[in-house]
Write a protein that holds these residues in place. Structure first.
Motif, PDB file in Angstrom:
ATOM      1  N   ALA A  33      73.174  25.001  78.246  1.00  0.00           N
ATOM      2  CA  ALA A  33      73.335  23.564  78.429  1.00  0.00           C
ATOM      3  C   ALA A  33      71.963  22.905  78.324  1.00  0.00           C
ATOM      4  O   ALA A  33      70.973  23.436  78.824  1.00  0.00           O
ATOM      5  N   PHE A  34      71.934  21.760  77.677  1.00  0.00           N
ATOM      6  CA  PHE A  34      70.659  21.081  77.440  1.00  0.00           C
ATOM      7  C   PHE A  34      70.472  20.015  78.511  1.00  0.00           C
ATOM      8  O   PHE A  34      71.198  19.022  78.552  1.00  0.00           O
ATOM      9  N   GLU A  35      69.498  20.219  79.387  1.00  0.00           N
ATOM     10  CA  GLU A  35      69.328  19.372  80.568  1.00  0.00           C
ATOM     11  C   GLU A  35      68.850  17.954  80.281  1.00  0.00           C
ATOM     12  O   GLU A  35      68.890  17.098  81.156  1.00  0.00           O
ATOM     13  N   ALA A  36      68.410  17.658  79.071  1.00  0.00           N
ATOM     14  CA  ALA A  36      67.884  16.330  78.741  1.00  0.00           C
ATOM     15  C   ALA A  36      68.979  15.322  78.398  1.00  0.00           C
ATOM     16  O   ALA A  36      68.704  14.123  78.320  1.00  0.00           O
ATOM     17  N   VAL A  37      70.208  15.793  78.193  1.00  0.00           N
ATOM     18  CA  VAL A  37      71.296  14.899  77.779  1.00  0.00           C
ATOM     19  C   VAL A  37      71.454  13.760  78.786  1.00  0.00           C
ATOM     20  O   VAL A  37      71.479  13.978  79.997  1.00  0.00           O
ATOM     21  N   GLY A  38      71.506  12.538  78.231  1.00  0.00           N
ATOM     22  CA  GLY A  38      71.669  11.354  79.057  1.00  0.00           C
ATOM     23  C   GLY A  38      70.367  10.753  79.542  1.00  0.00           C
ATOM     24  O   GLY A  38      70.375   9.732  80.227  1.00  0.00           O
ATOM     25  N   HIS A  39      69.247  11.374  79.183  1.00  0.00           N
ATOM     26  CA  HIS A  39      67.944  10.893  79.634  1.00  0.00           C
ATOM     27  C   HIS A  39      67.107  10.408  78.455  1.00  0.00           C
ATOM     28  O   HIS A  39      67.334  10.800  77.309  1.00  0.00           O
ATOM     29  N   THR A  40      66.105   9.592  78.774  1.00  0.00           N
ATOM     30  CA  THR A  40      65.151   9.094  77.785  1.00  0.00           C
ATOM     31  C   THR A  40      63.751   9.480  78.249  1.00  0.00           C
ATOM     32  O   THR A  40      63.428   9.366  79.442  1.00  0.00           O
ATOM     33  N   TYR A  41      62.933   9.924  77.298  1.00  0.00           N
ATOM     34  CA  TYR A  41      61.569  10.363  77.587  1.00  0.00           C
ATOM     35  C   TYR A  41      60.591   9.614  76.691  1.00  0.00           C
ATOM     36  O   TYR A  41      60.896   9.348  75.525  1.00  0.00           O
ATOM     37  N   ALA A  42      59.409   9.309  77.227  1.00  0.00           N
ATOM     38  CA  ALA A  42      58.337   8.704  76.448  1.00  0.00           C
ATOM     39  C   ALA A  42      57.361   9.808  76.050  1.00  0.00           C
ATOM     40  O   ALA A  42      57.007  10.661  76.871  1.00  0.00           O
ATOM     41  N   VAL A  43      56.957   9.794  74.764  1.00  0.00           N
ATOM     42  CA  VAL A  43      55.963  10.743  74.267  1.00  0.00           C
ATOM     43  C   VAL A  43      54.952   9.983  73.415  1.00  0.00           C
ATOM     44  O   VAL A  43      55.283   8.967  72.800  1.00  0.00           O
ATOM     45  N   ARG A 100      63.510  29.449  78.512  1.00  0.00           N
ATOM     46  CA  ARG A 100      63.519  29.795  79.929  1.00  0.00           C
ATOM     47  C   ARG A 100      63.972  28.534  80.650  1.00  0.00           C
ATOM     48  O   ARG A 100      64.154  27.495  80.021  1.00  0.00           O
ATOM     49  N   GLU A 101      64.143  28.603  81.942  1.00  0.00           N
ATOM     50  CA  GLU A 101      64.571  27.421  82.683  1.00  0.00           C
ATOM     51  C   GLU A 101      63.582  26.276  82.447  1.00  0.00           C
ATOM     52  O   GLU A 101      62.375  26.425  82.649  1.00  0.00           O
ATOM     53  N   GLY A 102      64.089  25.159  81.947  1.00  0.00           N
ATOM     54  CA  GLY A 102      63.258  23.973  81.729  1.00  0.00           C
ATOM     55  C   GLY A 102      62.477  23.963  80.430  1.00  0.00           C
ATOM     56  O   GLY A 102      61.779  22.997  80.144  1.00  0.00           O
ATOM     57  N   LEU A 103      62.555  25.029  79.610  1.00  0.00           N
ATOM     58  CA  LEU A 103      61.792  25.113  78.361  1.00  0.00           C
ATOM     59  C   LEU A 103      62.759  25.329  77.203  1.00  0.00           C
ATOM     60  O   LEU A 103      63.539  26.290  77.205  1.00  0.00           O
ATOM     61  N   TYR A 104      62.691  24.433  76.202  1.00  0.00           N
ATOM     62  CA  TYR A 104      63.623  24.482  75.078  1.00  0.00           C
ATOM     63  C   TYR A 104      62.889  24.380  73.751  1.00  0.00           C
ATOM     64  O   TYR A 104      61.890  23.667  73.625  1.00  0.00           O
ATOM     65  N   LEU A 105      63.424  25.069  72.780  1.00  0.00           N
ATOM     66  CA  LEU A 105      63.033  24.943  71.387  1.00  0.00           C
ATOM     67  C   LEU A 105      64.030  23.962  70.772  1.00  0.00           C
ATOM     68  O   LEU A 105      65.243  24.174  70.868  1.00  0.00           O
ATOM     69  N   VAL A 106      63.533  22.874  70.191  1.00  0.00           N
ATOM     70  CA  VAL A 106      64.390  21.834  69.618  1.00  0.00           C
ATOM     71  C   VAL A 106      63.930  21.621  68.180  1.00  0.00           C
ATOM     72  O   VAL A 106      62.735  21.439  67.931  1.00  0.00           O
ATOM     73  N   TYR A 107      64.873  21.628  67.222  1.00  0.00           N
ATOM     74  CA  TYR A 107      64.475  21.528  65.817  1.00  0.00           C
ATOM     75  C   TYR A 107      65.534  20.806  64.996  1.00  0.00           C
ATOM     76  O   TYR A 107      66.707  20.815  65.325  1.00  0.00           O
ATOM     77  N   TRP A 108      65.050  20.155  63.915  1.00  0.00           N
ATOM     78  CA  TRP A 108      65.943  19.416  63.022  1.00  0.00           C
ATOM     79  C   TRP A 108      65.235  19.124  61.716  1.00  0.00           C
ATOM     80  O   TRP A 108      64.027  19.306  61.586  1.00  0.00           O
TER      81      TRP A 108
END
Length: 184
Positions: free
Chosen positions: A83-93, A135-143
């Motif tokens: 499950a991807f914990e960021a769903v429903g959230h917005t982050y600034a980078v 790992r918990e809290g760490l995700y590889l995201v790609y597109w």
């Protein structure tokens, strides 16, 4: 024992012979490449064959190599969808050089970027992405974007850090790091 398509894949790093000029590099990367490529070690020097389309897996390969260097990351063979914990959230980078965005995770497969700085301030783009929990809290995201730009992120929600690796259609690269600040 061999299979109908040839010998079984072997990933033991001590099986790489010293006669192979690439053996030291292969010894280092074999544990990380195992989920992406098959390494077959017949009586000849090691042969590395991509599983599926190599061009589709190259961004993930680069990110796995990067993720392997981050502390606390499990072995690449243990990577599994979660499950991807960021769903429903917005982050600034802010990666610097005008590369500042708000990233809104609409679902576990779709995110929307809003550019925060000129040029193009306020510009919005929605992309479909894939992710892997490292790992918990760490995700590889790609597109891959519509213009064929490939993007790979290592998103560390636990530590509030994001790494980006971008390959543009012209073959140029951009690498950046930013705080990952939750704003919603």
């Amino acid at each position: 024992m061999g299979s109908p398509s040839g010998p079984e894949p072997v990933f033991a790093t001590d099986s790489l012979g010293s006669g192979n000029k690439h053996a030291p590099v292969l010894r280092f990367f074999v544990p990380f490449l195992a989920p992406i490529v098959q390494v077959r070690l017949p009586s000849r020097p090691a042969v590395v064959r991509p599983i599926g389309s190599f061009s589709r897996r190259l961004p993930a390969l680069a990110a796995l190599a990067l993720a392997a260097l981050l502390p606390g990351v499990v072995a690449a063979a243990d990577i599994a969808p979660a499950a991807f914990e960021a769903v429903g959230h917005t982050y600034a980078v802010d990666f610097g050089g005008g590369n500042a965005f708000d990233i809104r995770f609409d679902s576990d497969r779709e995110m929307t970027f809003t550019k925060r700085q000129p040029p193009g301030q306020g510009q919005v783009e929605t992309v479909r992405f894939r992710h892997r929990r490292l790992r918990e809290g760490l995700y590889l995201v790609y597109w891959q974007e519509a213009d064929r730009t490939s993007v790979v992120h290592v998103e560390d929600f636990a530590r509030g850090t994001i790494y980006t690796n971008i390959t543009r259609p012209d073959g140029s690269f951009f690498n950046g790091q930013s705080p990952l600040t939750k704003i919603q």
